[in-house]
Motif scaffolding. Structure first.
Motif, PDB file in Angstrom:
ATOM      1  N   HIS A  19       0.922  -0.982   0.042  1.00 19.00           N
ATOM      2  CA  HIS A  19       0.135  -0.054  -0.046  1.00 19.00           C
ATOM      3  C   HIS A  19       0.789   1.090   0.031  1.00 19.00           C
ATOM      4  CE1 HIS A  19      -3.126  -2.963   1.194  1.00 19.00           C
ATOM      5  NE2 HIS A  19      -3.972  -1.862   1.003  1.00 19.00           N
ATOM      6  N   VAL A  20       0.555   2.145  -0.780  1.00 20.84           N
ATOM      7  CA  VAL A  20       1.276   3.410  -0.837  1.00 20.84           C
ATOM      8  C   VAL A  20       0.086   4.639  -1.369  1.00 20.84           C
ATOM      9  CG1 VAL A  20       3.219   2.353  -2.013  1.00 20.84           C
ATOM     10  CG2 VAL A  20       1.541   3.060  -3.381  1.00 20.84           C
ATOM     11  N   VAL A  21       0.823   5.814  -1.085  1.00 20.21           N
ATOM     12  CA  VAL A  21      -0.053   7.015  -1.576  1.00 20.21           C
ATOM     13  C   VAL A  21       0.358   7.398  -2.846  1.00 20.21           C
ATOM     14  CG1 VAL A  21       0.022   7.914   0.988  1.00 20.21           C
ATOM     15  CG2 VAL A  21       1.847   8.465  -0.460  1.00 20.21           C
ATOM     16  N   PRO A  22      -0.339   8.209  -3.634  1.00 20.05           N
ATOM     17  CA  PRO A  22      -0.105   8.444  -4.890  1.00 20.05           C
ATOM     18  C   PRO A  22       1.000   9.057  -5.285  1.00 20.05           C
ATOM     19  CG  PRO A  22      -2.510   9.162  -4.187  1.00 20.05           C
ATOM     20  CD  PRO A  22      -1.455   8.752  -3.254  1.00 20.05           C
ATOM     21  N   GLY A  23       1.716   9.076  -6.312  1.00 24.11           N
ATOM     22  CA  GLY A  23       2.862   9.628  -6.674  1.00 24.11           C
ATOM     23  C   GLY A  23       3.740   9.216  -7.856  1.00 24.11           C
ATOM     24  N   GLY A  24       4.767   9.666  -8.387  1.00 26.74           N
ATOM     25  CA  GLY A  24       5.283   9.189  -9.436  1.00 26.74           C
ATOM     26  C   GLY A  24       6.426  10.365  -9.852  1.00 26.74           C
ATOM     27  N   ARG A  25       6.949   9.984 -11.013  1.00 26.61           N
ATOM     28  CA  ARG A  25       7.973  10.899 -11.773  1.00 26.61           C
ATOM     29  C   ARG A  25       7.809  12.056 -12.040  1.00 26.61           C
ATOM     30  NH1 ARG A  25      12.320   8.317 -14.027  1.00 26.61           N
ATOM     31  NH2 ARG A  25      11.145   6.493 -14.279  1.00 26.61           N
ATOM     32  N   VAL A  26       8.702  13.022 -11.700  1.00 29.92           N
ATOM     33  CA  VAL A  26       8.520  14.334 -12.405  1.00 29.92           C
ATOM     34  C   VAL A  26       8.785  14.249 -13.906  1.00 29.92           C
ATOM     35  CG1 VAL A  26       9.421  16.794 -12.226  1.00 29.92           C
ATOM     36  CG2 VAL A  26       9.187  15.541 -10.236  1.00 29.92           C
TER      37      VAL A  26
END
Length: 219
Positions: free
Chosen positions: A30-37
């Motif tokens: 389980h993670v929070v939303p996010g990703g690459r710039v």
């Protein structure tokens, strides 16, 4: 991006999802939303919104790009826009899918409402290396239907009391603990410097970062 809002009884709940089992990195976690710039995140949005001065100073080079990425990845992975009502006379020039969605919804991003929780660098032994910035924002400003692009499964607003039932890695545990404390104690944005999380002999260490590194994920 850590989004926290008050449930009906006032208890906090956090937007969180699970990485699919097919993922090569941290499957089923389980993670929070996010990703690459992405390159587009460095472009002006057209909205009159700037990061809190102390957050901008802590992020260093192109601070708005990290926050734009956090908003974009949250929109892509959850279907939610995070912001505030736009002024009636507001005009923007940003032409990405994200900023068009804000205009259609009558919203504007509120970069000054982000707090900077920490920067985390994965161990050198990790199959994939990440240099990630984690931010906290008000989940009450999240608008839209919870859906997303499939990168996160079982998306939900999880009561803080149930976080122990989820599969979390140590970095996420620290981030959520820090975010919940700041939310509950109403810590002013920018008043606590973000910590640097890295690993020595596979043991997580906390320290004060001396400089920002290459732009990577904004979660």
């Amino acid at each position: 991006m850590v989004l926290i809002r008050a449930a009906r009884k006032g208890e906090p709940e956090i937007l969180i999802g699970r990485r699919p089992a097919r993922m090569g990195f941290l499957p089923g976690i389980h993670v929070v939303p996010g990703g690459r710039v992405d390159p587009e995140d460095s472009l002006p949005s057209g909205f009159a919104s700037a990061p809190h001065p102390q957050i901008a100073a802590a992020l260093g080079r192109q601070p708005a790009a990290f926050l734009h990425a956090a908003l974009r990845e949250t929109f892509e992975e959850t279907g939610l826009l995070v912001g505030r009502p736009a002024a009636p006379e507001s005009e923007t020039t940003g032409d990405s899918e994200l900023w068009r969605a804000y205009r259609v919804a009558g919203l504007a991003p509120d970069l000054g409402g982000f707090d900077y929780l920490c920067r985390a660098i994965t161990p050198v032994t990790s199959r994939r290396r990440f240099n990630t910035r984690f931010f906290l924002a008000d989940g009450a400003g999240a608008v839209g239907e919870l859906a997303g692009n499939g990168e996160l499964e079982d998306l939900a607003w999880c009561p803080a009391a149930r976080l122990s039932d989820l599969r979390l890695v140590d970095v996420t545990e620290y981030v959520l603990e820090t975010a919940l404390r700041r939310w509950r104690d109403r810590i002013p944005i920018g008043s606590e410097p973000p910590k640097l999380l890295n690993y020595r002999n596979n043991i997580m260490k906390l320290s004060q970062p001396r400089q920002t590194g290459p732009m990577r994920a904004a979660q």
